[in-house]
Design an enzyme around this catalytic site. Structure first.
Site, PDB file in Angstrom:
ATOM      1  CB  SER A 193      72.008 -36.122  71.810  1.00 33.22           C
ATOM      2  OG  SER A 193      73.401 -36.240  71.855  1.00 33.22           O
ATOM      3  CG  ASP A 233      75.315 -30.922  66.733  1.00 28.66           C
ATOM      4  OD1 ASP A 233      76.382 -31.017  67.362  1.00 28.66           O
ATOM      5  OD2 ASP A 233      74.355 -31.688  66.907  1.00 28.66           O
ATOM      6  CG  HIS A 248      74.162 -31.422  70.514  1.00 29.87           C
ATOM      7  ND1 HIS A 248      74.067 -32.285  69.444  1.00 29.87           N
ATOM      8  CD2 HIS A 248      73.982 -32.197  71.616  1.00 29.87           C
ATOM      9  CE1 HIS A 248      73.844 -33.518  69.878  1.00 29.87           C
ATOM     10  NE2 HIS A 248      73.787 -33.484  71.190  1.00 29.87           N
TER      11      HIS A 248
END
Length: 634
Positions: free
Chosen positions: A493, A579, A611
């Protein structure tokens, strides 16, 4: 005598072999995952769930247990409703509250053209057309209530409204509660739709009156998140509040509505609250908050309208995380707790004696066989003279005379804390058990080091925080046991963004990189992510705002794509296909750039993961490819 000596040596050899076993990806995914559910109706037992994943079946199975609040033998149960209070039943027992998904908006092609029943078209007039890992099909979570009797018909208290309660994607029945008198239902909702929904964090707490059918906004004056409604023992509405719209990581405070006033119990305290629980006498609120690279238990007094000062007190301290407050039993707070070497278990903390008692030991048999890593907290001075906490995780049976390959771990968020949590993917204990030292800095943007430290990262993604990362790895790399020629850098991320950015500026420090669902191109990220408020806040604005200097930094100087010409290091890029937070194009762009640059690179793609990586067999592939790449390149 010889036989006795031989037997002794054999037993010693067996003990040594057992003690040398280390955590593996396979063992990690056999551990039971403990979730506390509450205190039993008779207040004598803790009720909890244990989920155990099966790699073979590619799913998890759950069992339910009770254990005495003072410790003892666990008992398996089949029906939690028999032992737990049902929070969905009104206090007078007349009604039940629940939630269902309701079709409200026309979105699908067949909604508009029913004669074309095989069409797969989707038609949108605003944003929020997809969220987290699902597409908007015009269905919304709504709260219902009905009489507590067989065959009763439910009443939708959000009838006709294209808003969600519980909130998507993670909201549950904690998003709605009964008032103490059973005459109203309070619920959390962001009453915005389409593009307005995508650019806002303004959830409010609404109160629906059963007798009149009218709804009142109890938090109308606040523009940020209002969540986690609960009532004090004396009937005062309490909730968590963030002030600023669009900032999902704003300071979270405990607010109490008392005699027409909203009292902020934690406004003068330099921290942010995770969750809270009232004391039975209504004089204190217990809460969990990040502090110094851990999460600890705190309390704050409730003075009402007296002149008594509000004071926050930290109750626990140590190298562990207090994860969740289950409830209170006498002078004991029942919580779940983790550390970097141990998955969550349930503990009791004695408020008077300040002592701990472990109640559940679901994974003790597994951990007892393992040689576990050692984690130490180190203080590093940053380039601007600040003191930064850095976790260093050392391999099992660590030998300071040896040299070890070392990984810089880049945390996501970017405002999430880096604490003593136990992940089933980015697991520090597992990384160290494979022979790697792990360096995990509490760099700028982390919670638990004051609000100013936390907020420094917004608008400065590629600034001071990058110096923080390099300060941490450079400081630890001075140790003789670190192999300076075998340094790697990994993260997901925002941590993936960090990997992509450092790949262009690391000045040959690192020998390999791994980025999972990372932001590679800030401009295309702004154009494709589903929660637009996040980029507006953290990037400072849109890429077309040419006179916005803060925003232009995000799309130029702090954009990893502008440093690809300096990439020269192998990189593994991992991406989930559903995602929508950091969409697939980010990883595709990065992999394509690496390939076209002639850099050794690999693309690990999970079409059915968001994610995170949640399916057991996908998780095993993730772990195996992760360590396979490190063996190849480090």
């Amino acid at each position: 005598m010889k036989k006795l000596l031989l037997l002794t040596l054999t037993m010693m050899s067996i003990h040594t072999v057992v003690a040398q076993e280390v955590l593996s990806p396979e063992l990690l995914w056999k551990l039971g995952r403990v979730t506390p559910l509450g205190i039993s109706k008779d207040e004598k037992n803790v009720v909890y769930k244990v989920s155990t994943p099966s790699v073979e079946e590619n799913k998890s199975a759950s069992k339910f247990y009770t254990i005495p609040v003072n410790g003892g033998q666990a008992t398996e149960i089949t029906n939690t409703k028999e032992v737990l209070k049902d929070k969905n039943i009104s206090f007078d027992g007349k009604y039940i509250v629940y939630n269902e998904e309701v079709k409200i908006d026309k979105i699908l092609g067949k909604d508009f053209y029913p004669e074309l029943e095989k069409t797969t078209a989707q038609i949108y007039n605003g944003l929020d057309y997809r969220h987290w890992d699902t597409w908007n099909e015009g269905k919304f979570n709504h709260v219902f209530y009905k009489e507590n009797k067989e065959g009763a018909t439910g009443i939708d208290i959000l009838a006709g409204e294209n808003f969600d309660s519980p909130q998507k994607p993670f909201g549950g029945d904690e998003d709605y509660i009964w008032s103490p008198d059973g005459k109203s239902i309070l619920y959390v909702c962001k009453k915005k739709a389409g593009t307005k929904y995508a650019i806002s964090t303004n959830t409010d707490i609404y109160e629906y009156n059963l007798a009149t059918g009218k709804t009142t906004n109890r938090t109308e004056g606040n523009l940020g998140y209002d969540t986690n409604p609960a009532f004090s023992p004396s009937g005062n509405l309490t909730w968590l509040q963030m002030k600023r719209d669009g900032y999902e990581s704003d300071k979270n405070d405990i607010i109490v509505s008392f005699k027409g006033m909203n009292i902020n119990l934690t406004g003068g305290w330099d921290g942010t609250v995770d969750n809270f629980f009232w004391s039975p006498d209504g004089k204190k609120v217990y809460f969990i908050a990040p502090v110094g690279g851990t999460k600890q238990l705190f309390e704050v007094n409730f003075p009402g309208l007296t002149k008594i000062a509000v004071h926050v007190t930290q109750l626990t301290d140590g190298d562990f995380d207090v994860v969740d407050i289950v409830g209170l039993s006498g002078t004991n707070v029942i919580v779940s707790r983790t550390d970097m070497n141990h998955a969550a278990e349930i503990f009791s903390f004695d408020l008077k004696k300040k002592t701990w008692k472990q109640l559940t030991t679901v994974n003790k048999a597994t951990y007892d066989k393992l040689a576990l890593p050692k984690f130490v907290k180190r203080t590093v001075t940053t380039t601007d003279g600040k003191k930064m906490a850095v976790w260093v995780i050392l391999p099992p049976n660590f030998d300071p005379a040896k040299k070890y390959p070392t990984l810089l771990f880049c945390q996501g968020g970017p405002q999430s804390p880096l604490t003593q949590s136990y992940s089933f993917r980015w697991n520090f204990s597992l990384m160290a058990s494979q022979g790697y030292i792990v360096v995990a800095p509490n760099r700028r943007g982390m919670q638990g080091h004051g609000v100013e430290w936390n907020e420094k990262i917004s608008g400065d993604w590629g600034g001071q925080v990058m110096d923080d990362y390099l300060s941490a790895i450079d400081d630890v790399a001075k140790e003789n046991y670190v192999d300076k020629n075998r340094l790697g850098c990994v993260g997901a991320s925002y941590g993936g963004y960090s990997v992509f950015y450092l790949a262009g500026i690391h000045n040959n420090r690192f020998k390999t990189f791994i980025a999972h669902d990372g932001v590679f191109n800030t401009q295309s990220m702004f154009g494709t992510t589903e929660e637009v408020f996040f980029n507006y806040w953290d990037f400072g604005g849109a890429y077309w705002e040419k006179d916005n200097k803060k925003a232009q930094l995000a799309y130029t100087k702090f954009n990893p794509i502008n440093y690809v010409d300096k990439w020269n290091t192998p990189i593994l890029i991992i991406q989930g296909g559903i995602d929508f937070r950091v969409p697939i194009g980010q990883s595709q762009e990065a992999f394509q750039a690496a390939q076209m640059r002639g850099i050794k690179s690999r693309f690990l793609y999970f079409p059915d993961e968001n994610h995170w990586v949640l399916k057991p067999q996908n998780a095993q592939v993730w772990q195996r490819e992760f360590y396979k790449w490190l063996k190849e390149t480090l």
